[in-house]
Design an enzyme around this catalytic site. Sequence first.
Site, PDB file in Angstrom:
ATOM      1  N   HIS A 186      -3.855  -0.238  -5.439  1.00 18.03           N
ATOM      2  CA  HIS A 186      -3.013  -1.307  -5.980  1.00 18.03           C
ATOM      3  C   HIS A 186      -3.259  -1.426  -7.482  1.00 18.03           C
ATOM      4  O   HIS A 186      -4.315  -1.895  -7.893  1.00 18.03           O
ATOM      5  CB  HIS A 186      -3.360  -2.662  -5.344  1.00 18.03           C
ATOM      6  N   HIS A 199      -4.647 -10.151  -2.804  1.00 17.13           N
ATOM      7  CA  HIS A 199      -4.850 -10.530  -1.398  1.00 17.13           C
ATOM      8  C   HIS A 199      -5.860 -11.661  -1.274  1.00 17.13           C
ATOM      9  O   HIS A 199      -6.810 -11.744  -2.050  1.00 17.13           O
ATOM     10  CB  HIS A 199      -5.352  -9.326  -0.594  1.00 17.13           C
ATOM     11  N   HIS A 240      -9.181   2.202   6.332  1.00 22.57           N
ATOM     12  CA  HIS A 240      -8.254   1.976   5.226  1.00 22.57           C
ATOM     13  C   HIS A 240      -7.635   3.301   4.788  1.00 22.57           C
ATOM     14  O   HIS A 240      -6.454   3.367   4.430  1.00 22.57           O
ATOM     15  CB  HIS A 240      -8.982   1.301   4.056  1.00 22.57           C
ATOM     16  N   ALA A 251       2.090  -2.513   4.356  1.00 24.11           N
ATOM     17  CA  ALA A 251       1.711  -1.619   5.452  1.00 24.11           C
ATOM     18  C   ALA A 251       1.062  -2.507   6.503  1.00 24.11           C
ATOM     19  O   ALA A 251       0.353  -3.453   6.169  1.00 24.11           O
ATOM     20  CB  ALA A 251       0.729  -0.576   4.956  1.00 24.11           C
ATOM     21  N   MET A 303      -2.319  -8.244   6.282  1.00 21.12           N
ATOM     22  CA  MET A 303      -3.165  -9.186   5.534  1.00 21.12           C
ATOM     23  C   MET A 303      -2.461  -9.730   4.284  1.00 21.12           C
ATOM     24  O   MET A 303      -3.123 -10.137   3.327  1.00 21.12           O
ATOM     25  CB  MET A 303      -4.465  -8.477   5.121  1.00 21.12           C
ATOM     26  N   SER A 304      -1.146  -9.736   4.310  1.00 20.56           N
ATOM     27  CA  SER A 304      -0.406 -10.191   3.118  1.00 20.56           C
ATOM     28  C   SER A 304       0.923 -10.798   3.546  1.00 20.56           C
ATOM     29  O   SER A 304       1.125 -11.131   4.707  1.00 20.56           O
ATOM     30  CB  SER A 304      -0.154  -9.003   2.181  1.00 20.56           C
ATOM     31  N   TYR A 340      -8.149 -11.907   0.912  1.00 18.82           N
ATOM     32  CA  TYR A 340      -9.500 -11.408   1.241  1.00 18.82           C
ATOM     33  C   TYR A 340     -10.295 -10.972   0.014  1.00 18.82           C
ATOM     34  O   TYR A 340     -11.491 -10.756   0.092  1.00 18.82           O
ATOM     35  CB  TYR A 340      -9.441 -10.267   2.272  1.00 18.82           C
ATOM     36  N   GLU A 341      -9.614 -10.847  -1.133  1.00 22.41           N
ATOM     37  CA  GLU A 341     -10.346 -10.489  -2.352  1.00 22.41           C
ATOM     38  C   GLU A 341     -11.179 -11.664  -2.865  1.00 22.41           C
ATOM     39  O   GLU A 341     -12.023 -11.475  -3.738  1.00 22.41           O
ATOM     40  CB  GLU A 341      -9.362 -10.026  -3.426  1.00 22.41           C
ATOM     41  N   ASN A 381      -0.243   2.241  11.466  1.00 22.89           N
ATOM     42  CA  ASN A 381      -1.109   2.636  12.600  1.00 22.89           C
ATOM     43  C   ASN A 381      -0.758   1.755  13.788  1.00 22.89           C
ATOM     44  O   ASN A 381      -0.189   0.678  13.619  1.00 22.89           O
ATOM     45  CB  ASN A 381      -2.587   2.417  12.220  1.00 22.89           C
ATOM     46  N   SER A 437       0.830  -1.218   0.000  1.00 22.74           N
ATOM     47  CA  SER A 437       0.000   0.000   0.000  1.00 22.74           C
ATOM     48  C   SER A 437       0.857   1.258   0.000  1.00 22.74           C
ATOM     49  O   SER A 437       1.790   1.370   0.786  1.00 22.74           O
ATOM     50  CB  SER A 437      -0.870   0.053   1.263  1.00 22.74           C
TER      51      SER A 437
HETATM   52  N1  HPA Z   1      -4.327  -4.629  10.829  1.00 30.30           N
HETATM   53  C1  HPA Z   1      -4.247  -5.412   9.733  1.00 30.30           C
HETATM   54  N2  HPA Z   1      -3.747  -4.986   8.590  1.00 30.30           N
HETATM   55  C2  HPA Z   1      -3.278  -3.738   8.535  1.00 30.30           C
HETATM   56  C3  HPA Z   1      -3.338  -2.866   9.633  1.00 30.30           C
HETATM   57  C4  HPA Z   1      -3.896  -3.347  10.850  1.00 30.30           C
HETATM   58  O1  HPA Z   1      -3.977  -2.642  11.878  1.00 30.30           O
HETATM   59  N3  HPA Z   1      -2.789  -1.687   9.227  1.00 30.30           N
HETATM   60  C5  HPA Z   1      -2.412  -1.847   7.946  1.00 30.30           C
HETATM   61  N4  HPA Z   1      -2.715  -3.078   7.500  1.00 30.30           N
END
Ligand code: HPA
Length: 275
Positions: free
Chosen positions: A61, A83, A247, A113, A211-212, A85-86, A235, A30
Amino acid sequence: MTACEKLVRCCECIRRFTDFKPKVTLVLGSGLGAFADEIKAEAIIDYSDIDGFPTSTVEGHKGRFVFGYIGAVPAVIMQGRVHYYEGYGIEDVVLPVRLTAMLGSEILFLTNASGGINPDFSAGDFMLINDHISSFAPNPLRGENIDILGTRFPDMSEVYKKELREVIKRSAAELNIPLKEGVYVQLMGPSFETPAEIRMLRTLGADAVGMSTVCEAIAANHAGMKVCGISCIANKAAGMTDNPLTHAEVQECADKAAPLFKKLIERSVSAMGGL
Ligand code: HPA
């Protein structure tokens, strides 16, 4: 069609476009996609032009391979990744990385990220990935083994190779970029975690969550690639601040960190030419 047949077909499809042999595969997470626009491309192939290839649907992306040189190092950049989740099968999620292994790439450089679980981490920090926890996502090696890539039961005791970590640490020091280090855990997403899940993950030894990345690292390690990765902490993880996660926040933080992140990646990849 088996996963192996699909790979061979995608490989033949790419070879009709270019005979470029990358040493390094760089996966842009990201906010980092623009990096690929800055290198002089020898060839660009949209994922949608490759027969049977999964195409990414996430905002921010793009989906394409950019072949070119980072410093003097021949590289293929995955501008956009797929990903789990897609909705794709896990074997499709790792297909692009496996494909680059079949094109001759020896090193996989992963970026992403993530949410910071380690209380010492702040948004905007970079974390060198030194190990991972894959137990919460499906294993990409499930199903018939692809013998042309690797063995049924691959060793996983040093996925993120020490020699590559040393190169990245050295590059960060030369650039005066502070670099944290830790364990990345991949969850399936797309929902962010609950505070209770974050407490669980911290107890289990994770420093950052996303998530990757982990499934790609497993597939690459299976295929004999040397793997390394850097996570941009976008974050603090759920429950560690009073703010809900969005997001947009992740994207914004990744965008802000991108210029420094790019410098670190460029210097590190360039230094990997000699390995
Ligand atoms: N959790 C999961 N995936 C993420 C996060 C998070 O806090 N931040 C960026 N991708």
